[in-house]
Each structure stands twice: as structure tokens, then as C-alpha cells.
Write a protein that holds these residues in place. Structure first.
Motif, PDB file in Angstrom:
ATOM      1  N   ASP A   6     115.745  37.419  57.185  1.00  7.04           N
ATOM      2  CA  ASP A   6     116.598  36.325  56.728  1.00  7.04           C
ATOM      3  C   ASP A   6     117.756  36.097  57.690  1.00  7.04           C
ATOM      4  OD1 ASP A   6     115.037  35.976  54.448  1.00  7.04           O
ATOM      5  OD2 ASP A   6     116.356  37.221  53.199  1.00  7.04           O
ATOM      6  N   ILE A   7     118.332  37.186  58.170  1.00  5.52           N
ATOM      7  CA  ILE A   7     119.453  37.088  59.092  1.00  5.52           C
ATOM      8  C   ILE A   7     118.999  36.498  60.425  1.00  5.52           C
ATOM      9  CG2 ILE A   7     121.126  38.453  60.404  1.00  5.52           C
ATOM     10  CD1 ILE A   7     121.270  40.263  57.862  1.00  5.52           C
ATOM     11  N   GLN A  12     118.683  31.702  64.055  1.00  6.72           N
ATOM     12  CA  GLN A  12     117.843  30.716  64.728  1.00  6.72           C
ATOM     13  C   GLN A  12     118.160  29.304  64.217  1.00  6.72           C
ATOM     14  OE1 GLN A  12     113.594  31.196  64.057  1.00  6.72           O
ATOM     15  NE2 GLN A  12     113.248  30.785  66.213  1.00  6.72           N
ATOM     16  N   GLU A  13     118.347  29.156  62.919  1.00  6.10           N
ATOM     17  CA  GLU A  13     118.698  27.847  62.349  1.00  6.10           C
ATOM     18  C   GLU A  13     120.051  27.369  62.867  1.00  6.10           C
ATOM     19  OE1 GLU A  13     118.540  28.434  58.149  1.00  6.10           O
ATOM     20  OE2 GLU A  13     116.355  28.531  58.104  1.00  6.10           O
ATOM     21  N   GLY A  14     121.000  28.293  63.009  1.00  2.93           N
ATOM     22  CA  GLY A  14     122.305  27.932  63.550  1.00  2.93           C
ATOM     23  C   GLY A  14     122.201  27.462  64.992  1.00  2.93           C
ATOM     24  N   ALA A  15     121.384  28.143  65.779  1.00  2.00           N
ATOM     25  CA  ALA A  15     121.182  27.750  67.171  1.00  2.00           C
ATOM     26  C   ALA A  15     120.555  26.352  67.248  1.00  2.00           C
ATOM     27  CB  ALA A  15     120.308  28.772  67.893  1.00  2.00           C
ATOM     28  N   GLU A  16     119.595  26.084  66.387  1.00  2.00           N
ATOM     29  CA  GLU A  16     118.969  24.760  66.363  1.00  2.00           C
ATOM     30  C   GLU A  16     119.988  23.683  65.994  1.00  2.00           C
ATOM     31  OE1 GLU A  16     115.670  25.147  63.672  1.00  2.00           O
ATOM     32  OE2 GLU A  16     114.639  26.546  64.993  1.00  2.00           O
ATOM     33  N   ILE A  38     126.499  31.111  62.113  1.00  2.00           N
ATOM     34  CA  ILE A  38     127.604  30.705  62.985  1.00  2.00           C
ATOM     35  C   ILE A  38     127.445  31.306  64.381  1.00  2.00           C
ATOM     36  CG2 ILE A  38     130.094  30.936  63.358  1.00  2.00           C
ATOM     37  CD1 ILE A  38     130.361  30.635  60.264  1.00  2.00           C
ATOM     38  N   ARG A  39     126.988  32.545  64.460  1.00  2.00           N
ATOM     39  CA  ARG A  39     126.748  33.151  65.778  1.00  2.00           C
ATOM     40  C   ARG A  39     125.671  32.390  66.543  1.00  2.00           C
ATOM     41  NH1 ARG A  39     127.323  39.574  66.031  1.00  2.00           N
ATOM     42  NH2 ARG A  39     129.355  39.698  65.037  1.00  2.00           N
ATOM     43  N   GLY A  40     124.609  32.031  65.859  1.00  2.00           N
ATOM     44  CA  GLY A  40     123.560  31.241  66.508  1.00  2.00           C
ATOM     45  C   GLY A  40     124.078  29.889  66.946  1.00  2.00           C
TER      46      GLY A  40
END
Length: 56
Positions: A6-7, A12-16, A38-40
Motif C-alpha cells: 500500500d505504501i 507511485q501514485e504521488g509520483a504520477e 507526498i514523497r513520491g
């Protein structure tokens, strides 16, 4: 709290979202996954000063 998968998915979703140029306020999470998202996002979003350099 999320599982490791999940993490990783949240990151990955944040990066996208960052690559799309979405604002950081679109983060759908309100738990541990929010930090990963947020990190992504931060890893791919353009910096606020990017493109502000004076090329003259």
C-alpha cells in the motif's frame, strides 16, 4: 496503517500526480500512506523556482 504494498502504491501514485502537474492537495490519503504519496510527488514535481532563471 498500510502494508508495504500500500505504501509503495501510494508513493507511485504521488509520483504520477507530480508528473501530471496535479496540485499536492489532491492526495487522497489521511494516514501513513499520505507521507509516502507526498514523497513520491516531491520526487517528480518541478521545483517552484524551476524556469525562473534570467537567461538574459
Amino acid at each position: 496503517m498500510g502494508t508495504r504494498e500500500d505504501i509503495a502504491r501510494a508513493m507511485q501514485e504521488g509520483a504520477e500526480a507530480g508528473r501530471r502537474g496535479d496540485p499536492p492537495t489532491v492526495c487522497p490519503y489521511r494516514d501513513l500512506r499520505r507521507t509516502a504519496w507526498i514523497r513520491g510527488y516531491a520526487s517528480t514535481a518541478p521545483s517552484p523556482t524551476e524556469g525562473d532563471a534570467d537567461d538574459d
